[in-house]
Design an enzyme around this catalytic site. Structure first.
Site, PDB file in Angstrom:
ATOM      1  N   LYS A 125      -3.304  -6.982  -0.152  1.00 21.82           N
ATOM      2  CA  LYS A 125      -4.419  -7.408  -0.835  1.00 21.82           C
ATOM      3  C   LYS A 125      -5.143  -8.327  -0.067  1.00 21.82           C
ATOM      4  O   LYS A 125      -4.577  -8.894   1.000  1.00 21.82           O
ATOM      5  CB  LYS A 125      -4.351  -7.984  -2.148  1.00 21.82           C
ATOM      6  CG  LYS A 125      -3.562  -6.801  -3.154  1.00 21.82           C
ATOM      7  CD  LYS A 125      -4.310  -5.675  -3.360  1.00 21.82           C
ATOM      8  CE  LYS A 125      -3.518  -4.746  -4.474  1.00 21.82           C
ATOM      9  NZ  LYS A 125      -4.315  -3.613  -4.609  1.00 21.82           N
TER      10      LYS A 125
ATOM     11  N   SER B 236      -6.708   1.127  -2.790  1.00 21.92           N
ATOM     12  CA  SER B 236      -7.194  -0.419  -3.165  1.00 21.92           C
ATOM     13  C   SER B 236      -7.826  -1.206  -2.132  1.00 21.92           C
ATOM     14  O   SER B 236      -8.379  -2.227  -2.468  1.00 21.92           O
ATOM     15  CB  SER B 236      -6.000  -1.016  -3.943  1.00 21.92           C
ATOM     16  OG  SER B 236      -4.922  -1.229  -2.801  1.00 21.92           O
TER      17      SER B 236
END
Length: 206
Positions: free
Chosen positions: A99, A57
Site C-alpha cells: 500500500k 488494489s
C-alpha cells in the site's frame, strides 16, 4: 631402457606436482561458491526481498502478478514518509500487503469523496490524478470508502503507526478497514518492479 625409465619418472613427478595445484584451485572455487551463497543469503533475506503483487488494489501503478524488490533495511535508519509504497505484514490475515503511506504518527487524516486532507490541508496525489480525472469524466467518484468511517473512527495516527491506502481507492482493503499499521510490521519499501521485464522500473514514491 634408461631413457624410458627417466621419461616415466618425469611424468610421475609432473603429476605429483600438479595434484597440489589442482587441490588448491578446487579449494579456491569452493571458497568462492561459499562466499557467493553467503552473499545471496544476506542480500535475499537481510537486505532485500522479492514480493508478488496480488490483486488490483494498487492499480494503476502496480498490477497483479508483478514482482517487486523490497528494500528491507531503509526503515532501520528512518521512519516511513508519506507517499512511499510499503510492504507490511497483516497478522490477523497472515499475509503481506502492499500500500501507499498517506499519514504518519501525529497526522490527522480525513478522506471524503476524492478529497484527501492531512492535518486540515488538502493533499494532491499525482500518482492517481489521471485515474481520478478519468472517473470524474464518467460522472463517478474514484473513492468509495471515506475515512473516518463506521469501522475505523479514530482519525489521528498513533505514535509508532502509519496510515496506508491502496492507489485503487474503490478496490482496496487498507487502513480504512484494517486500521493503522504498526511500523514494526513493515517489511520494507517497494523500490523496483523487476517482472515482467517489459514493466521493469524504479518505483515512484511521489
Amino acid at each position: 631402457m634408461e631413457n624410458g625409465k627417466h621419461l616415466t619418472n618425469s611424468v610421475s613427478e609432473a603429476l605429483h606436482e600438479k595434484q597440489p595445484r589442482v587441490k588448491h584451485e578446487m579449494m579456491d572455487w569452493l571458497k568462492a561458491i561459499v562466499v557467493a551463497i553467503v552473499l545471496v543469503f544476506i542480500i535475499r533475506w537481510l537486505l532485500f526481498a522479492p514480493f508478488i503483487v496480488e490483486g488490483a488494489s494498487m492499480e494503476p501503478n502496480f498490477k497483479t502478478d508483478e514482482r517487486v524488490v523490497v528494500n528491507k533495511m531503509i526503515y532501520d535508519f528512518r521512519d516511513p514518509k508519506p507517499s512511499e509504497v510499503v510492504v507490511f505484514h497483516v497478522r490477523k490475515e497472515q499475509k503481506d500487503f502492499i500500500k501507499r503511506v498517506i499519514g504518519v504518527a501525529g497526522d490527522t487524516i480525513q478522506y471524503q469523496g476524492d478529497q484527501l486532507y492531512v492535518n486540515g490541508k488538502k493533499v494532491e496525489e499525482p500518482y492517481i490524478q489521471r485515474a481520478i480525472q478519468d472517473a470524474h469524466a464518467k460522472g463517478e467518484l474514484y473513492n468509495n470508502v471515506d475515512f473516518p468511517n463506521g469501522t475505523i473512527t479514530e482519525s489521528k495516527v498513533p505514535e509508532g503507526y502509519i496510515f496506508v491506502m491502496g492507489d485503487h481507492r474503490n478496490n482496496s482493503r487498507d487502513s480504512r478497514a484494517i486500521g493503522f499499521v504498526s511500523i514494526k510490521d513493515i517489511v520494507g519499501r517497494a523500490d523496483v518492479v523487476f517482472w515482467p521485464i517489459d514493466n521493469a522500473q524504479w518505483v515512484k514514491h511521489k
